[in-house]
Design an enzyme around this catalytic site. Sequence first.
Site, mmCIF file in Angstrom:
data_model
loop_
_atom_site.group_PDB
_atom_site.id
_atom_site.type_symbol
_atom_site.label_atom_id
_atom_site.label_comp_id
_atom_site.label_asym_id
_atom_site.label_seq_id
_atom_site.Cartn_x
_atom_site.Cartn_y
_atom_site.Cartn_z
ATOM 1 N N ARG A 45 1.747 -3.036 0.483
ATOM 2 C CA ARG A 45 1.292 -4.626 0.514
ATOM 3 C C ARG A 45 2.493 -5.513 1.156
ATOM 4 O O ARG A 45 3.641 -4.905 1.293
ATOM 5 C CB ARG A 45 1.216 -5.081 -0.912
ATOM 6 C CG ARG A 45 0.046 -4.355 -1.679
ATOM 7 C CD ARG A 45 -0.319 -5.210 -2.948
ATOM 8 N NE ARG A 45 0.921 -4.656 -3.963
ATOM 9 C CZ ARG A 45 1.892 -5.558 -4.152
ATOM 10 N NH1 ARG A 45 1.784 -6.581 -3.626
ATOM 11 N NH2 ARG A 45 2.884 -4.992 -4.921
ATOM 12 N N LYS A 186 -6.579 -5.639 -3.941
ATOM 13 C CA LYS A 186 -5.722 -6.536 -4.638
ATOM 14 C C LYS A 186 -6.024 -7.836 -4.666
ATOM 15 O O LYS A 186 -5.842 -8.891 -5.250
ATOM 16 C CB LYS A 186 -4.284 -6.260 -4.499
ATOM 17 C CG LYS A 186 -3.526 -4.913 -5.110
ATOM 18 C CD LYS A 186 -3.899 -5.137 -6.456
ATOM 19 C CE LYS A 186 -3.199 -3.844 -7.025
ATOM 20 N NZ LYS A 186 -3.775 -3.576 -8.412
ATOM 21 N N HIS A 205 -3.458 -6.102 -15.549
ATOM 22 C CA HIS A 205 -3.206 -4.873 -14.509
ATOM 23 C C HIS A 205 -2.664 -3.743 -15.426
ATOM 24 O O HIS A 205 -1.574 -3.561 -15.798
ATOM 25 C CB HIS A 205 -1.941 -5.367 -13.726
ATOM 26 C CG HIS A 205 -1.513 -4.417 -12.642
ATOM 27 N ND1 HIS A 205 -0.490 -4.148 -11.945
ATOM 28 C CD2 HIS A 205 -2.514 -3.587 -11.764
ATOM 29 C CE1 HIS A 205 -0.568 -2.998 -10.981
ATOM 30 N NE2 HIS A 205 -1.864 -2.876 -10.971
ATOM 31 N N SER A 223 4.604 1.237 -11.134
ATOM 32 C CA SER A 223 4.466 2.425 -10.409
ATOM 33 C C SER A 223 5.576 3.350 -10.978
ATOM 34 O O SER A 223 6.701 3.260 -11.036
ATOM 35 C CB SER A 223 4.589 2.256 -9.020
ATOM 36 O OG SER A 223 4.496 3.238 -8.103
ATOM 37 N N LYS A 227 1.241 5.665 -16.025
ATOM 38 C CA LYS A 227 0.125 4.789 -16.274
ATOM 39 C C LYS A 227 -1.511 5.657 -16.170
ATOM 40 O O LYS A 227 -1.952 5.897 -17.037
ATOM 41 C CB LYS A 227 -0.028 3.369 -15.517
ATOM 42 C CG LYS A 227 -1.188 2.693 -15.863
ATOM 43 C CD LYS A 227 -0.924 1.063 -15.154
ATOM 44 C CE LYS A 227 -0.642 0.911 -13.967
ATOM 45 N NZ LYS A 227 -2.037 1.309 -13.139
ATOM 46 N N THR A 228 -1.455 6.166 -14.744
ATOM 47 C CA THR A 228 -2.317 6.759 -14.467
ATOM 48 C C THR A 228 -2.743 8.259 -15.089
ATOM 49 O O THR A 228 -3.650 8.704 -15.550
ATOM 50 C CB THR A 228 -2.851 6.833 -12.944
ATOM 51 O OG1 THR A 228 -2.649 5.530 -12.530
ATOM 52 C CG2 THR A 228 -3.916 7.536 -12.429
ATOM 53 N N ASP A 242 -6.829 0.717 -13.594
ATOM 54 C CA ASP A 242 -5.944 -0.163 -12.860
ATOM 55 C C ASP A 242 -6.264 -1.537 -13.245
ATOM 56 O O ASP A 242 -5.229 -2.268 -13.451
ATOM 57 C CB ASP A 242 -5.839 0.173 -11.492
ATOM 58 C CG ASP A 242 -4.619 -0.581 -10.542
ATOM 59 O OD1 ASP A 242 -3.583 -0.514 -11.068
ATOM 60 O OD2 ASP A 242 -4.884 -1.221 -9.478
ATOM 61 N N ARG A 307 -1.829 7.608 -1.308
ATOM 62 C CA ARG A 307 -2.773 7.272 -2.270
ATOM 63 C C ARG A 307 -4.307 7.741 -1.913
ATOM 64 O O ARG A 307 -4.323 8.439 -0.865
ATOM 65 C CB ARG A 307 -3.203 5.802 -2.182
ATOM 66 C CG ARG A 307 -1.898 5.009 -2.261
ATOM 67 C CD ARG A 307 -1.965 4.492 -3.929
ATOM 68 N NE ARG A 307 -0.661 3.570 -4.074
ATOM 69 C CZ ARG A 307 -0.804 3.125 -5.220
ATOM 70 N NH1 ARG A 307 -1.745 3.150 -6.349
ATOM 71 N NH2 ARG A 307 0.464 2.080 -5.409
#
Length: 518
Positions: A45, A186, A205, A223, A227-228, A242, A307
């Site tokens: 980003r 986003k 988030h 990151s 989390k995932t 997410d 990704r």
Amino acid sequence: MAARAGSLSANDIAPALVAFALQGDEVELTADGAVSVRTGAFTGRSPKDKFIVRDGLTENTVWWDNSGAISPEKFDVLLADAVASFAGSAVFRQDLLAGADPRHQYGVTVMTPSAWHALFIRNLLIRPGEMVETGANTTPVTIVHAPRFKADPARHGSRTETVIALDMSRNIVVIAGTSYAGEIKKSVFSLFNFHAPRNGVLPMHCSANIGANGDSALFFGLSGTGKTTLSNDPARPLIGDDEHGWSDDGVFNLEGGCYAKTIKLSPEAEPEIHAATKRFGTVLENVVLDANSAPAFDDVSLTENTRAAYPIHVLPAIAKGSVGGVPRTVVFLTADAFGVLPPIARLSPEQAVYHFLSGYTAKVAGTERGVTEPQATFSACFGAPFMPLHPTVYGAMLAEKLKASGAGAWLINTGWTGGGYGVGKRIDIASTRRLLSAALDGELDNVPMRRDELFGFEVPELVPGVETRLLTPRQTWADADAYDRQAIHLAGLFRANFEKFGDGANAAPGPILAQAAE
């Protein structure tokens, strides 16, 4: 199949979009049929190039320290020029939904000259008619995605040739000068973060899943914190990985897909995500392919931010309708590279808000140019770049939600123990999963706890299946005095970061630094 110049192609399904995308120079199929794409100069980003229209709605509500401002007049010129840049190109339109709860839903129209970007956002948002009911009064959103159009700072009010501009009053977004697809995703989240609080919904988030008894759990984390990975549990159907909303009725996914990091992805550690990368139509972003057109997930020559974008329904265990009940457990994940924090700690509601506003993790040496030792990273609400309102707005809402729900809150450290990065070792995933399971299943509700003298939270003294010494980080260090110095250093970083929240920072339920007055 060829897209005609000047044509408009509406709501193509994945096979058609894959066929169109293969005409481009930056797209190829993997051996399994996924779409491998390159995003060029931008592999992440561009937060400094994000702008919000400053008007009557946003003037006194937007957290302007976190967002650039653009005038309505400049935005209109930018919008007109971006649309005009589509002339002579095939344009792909996708009409999608954001928000699995029909009462809090957006109808999102994305216009782009890039077929693979259309496929990307079709994978990630909710496809009408699939799993989620369409609301009767969805809020319309339009995203004009012009990756090849270069903004003119003098004409458009941008900082560079790249711009992500959001008009909150009309719910229009213009994205120009970058091919990084995450900007589309986003921008939807940013709109949601602005509007949701006015409707009593806390935008988050985080990832979320649901237990056998309907007990929803939330997983916040920056990151690299897991989390995932930790929210993908075959025994707990995934609500989403997410972006979510927490209403009075429970939790709902904003999206209909997953945007998982794939760096060093393996079938052993993350079997569900690895399998998803082999599905036809999955978009692999900046993933290098080997000579056999197979993804080389260990190759980070393009970027470490590789990704995979795929629809959530390809996962084996997902929650019906992408919704869940009121959360019973809130988990804050951190990867503490200083080796200070315990692998799990119970938080009071006040401490939960403190850690939510802090949004802490640590970068390790070698992950970025110039990073030679662990560096603390604080991102308010675990997603500051996407927060148009001041973090304390979301913090106050979390406090209200925790009070009303009675949800328990836990801090889980997936980082280092026995020393900081380079000296200690990473906490093993098996121990983390065991601790998480104990917290979610209520096993820790009545175990003996010790109060951490520095940070104030409670730490279990015994968890079956976990080495007892691991629960007290100081005991894992060869030099206890070195641990004390490192702990005081980290506590000071917490306190210094929290100063930005004003006069009440010293009274916040964070680290107690009487012994570190220097």
